[in-house]
Design a protein around this motif. Structure first.
Motif, PDB file in Angstrom:
ATOM      1  N   HIS A 101       0.864  -1.193   0.000  1.00 20.80           N
ATOM      2  CA  HIS A 101       0.000   0.000   0.000  1.00 20.80           C
ATOM      3  C   HIS A 101       0.893   1.235   0.000  1.00 20.80           C
ATOM      4  O   HIS A 101       1.738   1.389   0.891  1.00 20.80           O
ATOM      5  CB  HIS A 101      -0.899   0.034   1.241  1.00 20.80           C
ATOM      6  N   PHE A 102       0.718   2.106  -0.986  1.00 25.57           N
ATOM      7  CA  PHE A 102       1.497   3.344  -1.053  1.00 25.57           C
ATOM      8  C   PHE A 102       0.719   4.501  -0.438  1.00 25.57           C
ATOM      9  O   PHE A 102      -0.519   4.514  -0.445  1.00 25.57           O
ATOM     10  CB  PHE A 102       1.834   3.691  -2.502  1.00 25.57           C
ATOM     11  N   PHE A 103       1.471   5.477   0.080  1.00 18.43           N
ATOM     12  CA  PHE A 103       0.869   6.714   0.569  1.00 18.43           C
ATOM     13  C   PHE A 103       1.180   7.833  -0.433  1.00 18.43           C
ATOM     14  O   PHE A 103       2.334   8.241  -0.579  1.00 18.43           O
ATOM     15  CB  PHE A 103       1.410   7.092   1.949  1.00 18.43           C
ATOM     16  N   GLU A 104       0.150   8.287  -1.128  1.00 14.38           N
ATOM     17  CA  GLU A 104       0.335   9.377  -2.080  1.00 14.38           C
ATOM     18  C   GLU A 104       0.210  10.710  -1.348  1.00 14.38           C
ATOM     19  O   GLU A 104      -0.698  10.905  -0.530  1.00 14.38           O
ATOM     20  CB  GLU A 104      -0.694   9.306  -3.202  1.00 14.38           C
ATOM     21  N   VAL A 105       1.128  11.647  -1.672  1.00 18.12           N
ATOM     22  CA  VAL A 105       1.086  12.990  -1.092  1.00 18.12           C
ATOM     23  C   VAL A 105       0.180  13.853  -1.964  1.00 18.12           C
ATOM     24  O   VAL A 105       0.472  14.089  -3.142  1.00 18.12           O
ATOM     25  CB  VAL A 105       2.497  13.603  -1.007  1.00 18.12           C
ATOM     26  N   LEU A 106      -0.930  14.312  -1.384  1.00 19.45           N
ATOM     27  CA  LEU A 106      -1.929  15.057  -2.157  1.00 19.45           C
ATOM     28  C   LEU A 106      -1.606  16.548  -2.255  1.00 19.45           C
ATOM     29  O   LEU A 106      -2.132  17.232  -3.142  1.00 19.45           O
ATOM     30  CB  LEU A 106      -3.316  14.873  -1.523  1.00 19.45           C
ATOM     31  N   ASN A 107      -0.744  17.074  -1.373  1.00 21.29           N
ATOM     32  CA  ASN A 107      -0.462  18.518  -1.357  1.00 21.29           C
ATOM     33  C   ASN A 107       1.037  18.800  -1.327  1.00 21.29           C
ATOM     34  O   ASN A 107       1.550  19.432  -0.387  1.00 21.29           O
ATOM     35  CB  ASN A 107      -1.150  19.170  -0.161  1.00 21.29           C
TER      36      ASN A 107
END
Length: 501
Positions: free
Chosen positions: A66-72
Motif C-alpha cells: 500500500h502506497f501513501f500518495e502525497v496530495l499537497n
C-alpha cells in the motif's frame, strides 16, 4: 444354562480386563508415541514429513503493498502538514525456495532462500503502471545525510540537483518505485560526495527484494536436541550483527521466521529478520483454531518499536525519536529511514497527528502469527511493516523549501500466507485427527472396562447364589425325649408298645 452363564461372565471379565489394559497402555504410552512421531517429523531431515515443506514452502504467500500518495506537495514545501491518501493494495504472489542446502557435522544446516514475486492484477486495486506522487527519496534522503557537511558541498549538490531538474516530490509509476528507475541523480551525488551512495544508476525500494536471497542462514536441525530445531546458529557467518549500539540489540535470536521448535508454551517466540536488520520478539495473545487445528496467536508487543526512554532495552537501537518507530539508517545505507507498524499503529500519537490520512487499527494494521503449538508450524500469518522517510528543510539545499521535520510514511506491506488444500488436510489428519482418536480411544476403552468388569462380577455372584440355593439339605438329627416335645413322645409311643408286644 449355568455353563452358558459361566462362560458369559468369564468372557465379560476378560473383555473388561483387555479394555482396561489397552486403555491404560494408551493413557501411558499414547502421549509418548505422539511425541516421538512429532519429533521424528519436524526435524530438518530428508526423511521427515516436514522437510519438503521446509525446503519448498507449499503455502501460497502474498506480498500486499500500500502506497501513501502525497496530495499537497506544494503546500508541504511551504511548511504545511502533509495530506496522504492510501493507494493499493498492489498484490504479488511470493515464491520461496531453498538452495545450496548443506548439512554439517554439528547438527546444523546452511541454505540460501530465494524469493520471486509475480504481480497479481486480479487481486490488486490498481496496476503497476499507475502514477503516484511520493517524496523524491534520493533527493530528500541525501539532503538529510549531507546536512552536517560544509556549506560549499551542499551548494554544489543543490546546483547539481537544479541542473538535473530534481524536485522534492516526484510522480512515478508503482513499478518504478518498486523495482527501480534510472536516475542521473545517483551518479551526480556520488561525484560530489564520493561513497555516499554505494550503488549506481538505478534505484527502487524493492529492487533487492525480488530474485534475491535473504542471506546465508545456518540453523539447527534438531537431530540431537529437538528444542533447538530451526534456531539460527549464524547468519552470513555472523553470530551477531553490528548495526546497533548494544550487544543485546545486535544478538541474532530465535529462528529464521518460518518454523519454531515443537511443544511450544504460551509465552513468546523470536525470529531474526534480515529486512528489519534485527531480532524480533512476539508475545502470546490467545489460543484459537485455524480450520480445526489448535493454534497459539502471537502478536507484537507495544515495546517492539518503543524508544529507549520508554523501554530501556531498546536504547541500543537509538538514536531514537518518538516511540513506535525504529531508526534503520545504520543498515539502510545511512539514509534517514524508519520502520513502524502500518499507519503508526501502537506508536506515539504525535506521529499520527503530524500528517493527515492515517487511521491506525489493530484489525487492519496489527501483525500476527497463528502457530500450531505441538509442531511449531505456522498455520496462518500476516507480518506487516511500514517504511517511513524522515524529511525536513536542510540549509543550503534549496529543493527542500520550508518543509517542517516529519516522519513521512512511504508505504506499508503485508506478507501473508496460510496452510490450505492437500497440505492442510495431511497436516490435520496426521497431527490433529489421529492424536485425537488415540486420546478418545483410551478413555472409551477405560470407560468400557468398568461396566464389563462389573457385569462379569454380578454374573459370577448370581451364579454362586443360585448354586447354593439348589444344593440338597443334610438329614435332621434325632432329638432326645423331653417334656418340651410331647408330640414326639406321643407319636413314638405306639411304636414302642408294638415293639414290646
Amino acid at each position: 444354562m449355568a455353563v452358558a452363564r459361566r462362560r458369559l461372565s468369564v468372557g465379560l471379565g476378560l473383555a473388561g480386563l483387555a479394555c482396561a489394559l489397552l486403555g491404560g497402555c494408551l493413557l501411558l504410552l499414547g502421549p509418548l508415541i505422539v511425541r516421538q512421531q512429532v519429533i521424528k517429523n519436524v526435524r530438518i531431515d530428508p526423511s521427515s514429513i516436514s522437510f519438503q515443506m521446509w525446503k519448498d514452502i507449499p503455502v501460497p504467500f502474498y506480498l500486499s503493498v500500500h502506497f501513501f500518495e502525497v496530495l499537497n506537495p506544494k503546500q508541504v514545501l511551504r511548511g504545511e502538514k502533509p495530506v496522504l491518501s492510501q493507494r493499493g493494495p498492489y498484490v504479488y504472489r511470493e515464491y520461496r525456495v531453498k538452495t545450496n542446502i548443506t548439512f554439517h557435522d554439528n547438527d546444523t544446516v546452511s541454505y540460501l532462500e530465494y524469493r520471486q514475486l509475480f504481480f497479481q492484477p486480479h487481486l490488486s486495486n490498481g496496476t503497476e503502471d499507475e502514477y503516484i506522487v511520493v517524496p523524491n527519496i534520493m533527493l530528500m534522503g541525501a539532503a538529510v545525510m549531507v546536512e552536517k557537511l560544509p556549506d560549499l558541498l551542499k551548494l554544489l549538490l543543490s546546483g547539481a540537483l537544479a541542473s538535473l531538474k530534481q524536485e522534492a516530490f516526484m510522480n512515478r509509476t508503482v513499478g518504478e518505485i518498486m523495482w527501480g528507475y534510472e536516475d542521473p541523480l545517483i551518479d551526480a551525488i556520488n561525484m560530489i560526495v564520493p561513497g555516499l551512495l554505494p550503488f549506481k544508476g538505478k534505484f527502487g525500494l524493492f529492487m533487492d527484494f525480488n530474485n534475491s536471497d535473504s542471506g546465508l542462514f545456518t540453523v539447527n536441525t534438531g537431530m540431537n536436541n529437538i528444542s533447538q530445531v530451526h534456531m539460527v546458529d549464524s547468519w552470513n557467518g555472523l553470530k551477531k550483527v553490528d548495526y546497533w549500539r548494544s550487544s543485546q540489540c545486535n544478538m541474532i535470536n530465535g529462528t529464521a521466521g518460518e518454523m519454531w521448535p515443537p511443544f511450544m508454551s504460551p509465552t513468546s517466540l523470536q525470529f531474526y529478520s534480515p529486512d528489519a536488520c534485527r531480532s524480533m520478539t512476539l508475545v502470546y495473545e490467545e489460543s484459537g483454531q485455524f480450520q480445526g487445528v489448535p493454534t497459539f496467536r502471537f502478536v507484537a508487543p507495544k515495546t517492539l518499536f518503543a524508544n529507549g526512554t520508554d523501554y530501556p532495552p531498546n536504547e541500543g537501537f537509538c538514536p531514537c525519536m518518538q516511540s513506535g518507530i525504529q531508526n534503520v539508517s545504520t543498515c539502510r545505507l545511512n539514509a534517514p529511514m524508519f520502520i513502524s507498524h502500518p499507519h503508526f499503529y501502537n506508536a506515539d500519537p504525535s506521529l499520527v497527528d503530524a500528517v493527515e490520512g492515517l487511521h491506525p487499527s489493530k484489525e487492519q494494521h496489527g501483525l500476527f502469527l497463528d502457530v500450531h503449538p505441538m509442531t511449531g508450524i505456522p498455520m496462518n500469518c500476516s507480518i506487516k511493516l511500514q517504511l517511513n522517510l524522515y524529511i525536513k528543510h536542510v540549509s543550503g539545499i534549496i529543493q527542500t523549501g520550508q518543509i517542517k521535520p516529519v516522519v513521512l510514511p512511504l508505504l506499508w506491506f503485508a506478507e501473508s500466507g496460510s496452510i490450505e488444500g492437500s497440505v492442510l488436510k495431511q497436516f490435520y489428519t496426521n497431527l490433529v485427527l489421529l492424536p485425537s482418536v488415540l486420546e478418545y480411544l483410551q478413555y472409551i476403552l477405560l470407560g468400557l472396562s468398568v461396566p464389563l468388569l462389573v457385569s462379569a462380577a454380578l454374573l459370577m455372584a448370581r451364579r454362586k447364589r443360585g448354586a447354593a440355593q439348589k444344593s440338597p439339605r443334610a438329614p435332621a438329627r434325632a432329638t432326645p425325649s423331653s417334656e418340651t416335645t410331647p408330640l414326639l413322645q406321643d407319636s413314638a409311643s405306639p411304636g414302642q408298645h408294638g415293639a414290646q408286644a
